[in-house]
Design an enzyme around this catalytic site. Structure first.
Site: not given
Ligand code: ADP
Ligand code: ZN
Length: 216
Positions: A17, A92, A131, A163, A174
């Site tokens: 994404k 999410r 990554r 990360r 996750r």
């Molecule tokens: P990826 O899509 O690679 O998992 P992100 O950078 O989008 O990574 O998200 C990393 C972390 O940030 C998630 O595992 C969560 O803990 C938090 N996070 C990000 N977006 C949301 C969301 N919309 N709702 C709840 N937690 C979120």
């Protein structure tokens, strides 16, 4: 300009994404709203919100809906969202999607499309654990798109890092959270007639072409 420009990018972690967001943003003046990036900035700045979010993120869990939805609602009011926006990693949960609908209504906006990035677990885990990230937001991959110089960012010369939530253990958590809490959004947006799908296993140029087709 794109026909559809108020967008949600939906899909499991590691599906690409962020990468396709960057490609689209190189061509179109959309606002990029990545809740993960916003939260990581809060952590770097050691804000109260950041300290709270860090506990959830490092365990691979979701930050509470109200917190992320509040961040997005205020971000959507910014001037640069007038030209369109990519919501990357939000919503999410179905509850977040409902909170988003209210926020958009308040801002006099609505969604034009939800792009679903489909990929199997094996590929996702391979991508996540290889990554490499940079503070500037750039993302590389040891296996699929290595930086020109080992561990150095092509864009800003910064030092790349893994990360904490990209360890195999947390990546598995996750994915589980994704299937439990986020996957129901596919049906949710399908029934609203907003969903189009991209095969994340495609090479980037083809995935990008597919994305553009869905937006025009
Ligand atoms: P990826 O899509 O690679 O998992 P992100 O950078 O989008 O990574 O998200 C990393 C972390 O940030 C998630 O595992 C969560 O803990 C938090 N996070 C990000 N977006 C949301 C969301 N919309 N709702 C709840 N937690 C979120
Ligand atoms: Zn960088």
């Amino acid at each position: 300009m794109l026909k559809r420009k108020n967008l949600v990018f939906l899909g499991p972690p590691g599906a690409g994404k962020g990468t396709l967001s960057t490609m689209l943003l190189d061509e179109y003046p959309l606002a990029h709203i990545s809740t993960g990036d916003i939260l990581r900035k809060e952590i770097a700045n050691q804000t109260e919100l950041g300290l709270k979010a860090k506990e959830y993120m490092n365990k691979g869990q979701l930050v509470p809906d109200e917190v992320v939805a509040g961040m997005v609602a205020s971000r959507l009011k910014d001037q640069d969202c007038e030209n369109g926006f990519i919501l990357d990693g939000f919503p999410r949960t179905v509850n977040q999607a409902e909170l988003l609908e209210k926020a958009l209504q308040n801002a006099g906006k609505s969604l034009d499309a939800v792009i679903y990035f489909n990929a199997d677990d094996e590929l996702l885990l391979k991508r996540l654990t290889a990554r490499l990230s940079c503070k500037c937001g750039a993302v590389f991959n040891k296996l699929f798109s290595p930086p020109k110089q080992e561990n150095i960012c092509d864009k800003c010369d910064g030092e790349l890092y893994q990360r904490p939530d990209d360890s195999l253990e947390t990546a598995l958590d996750r994915l589980k959270v994704y299937y439990d809490q986020t996957q129901p959004l596919i049906g949710y947006y399908q029934s609203k007639g907003l969903l189009s799908e991209i095969d994340s296993a495609l090479p980037q140029p083809q995935a990008y072409a597919m994305l553009l087709k869905g937006l025009n």
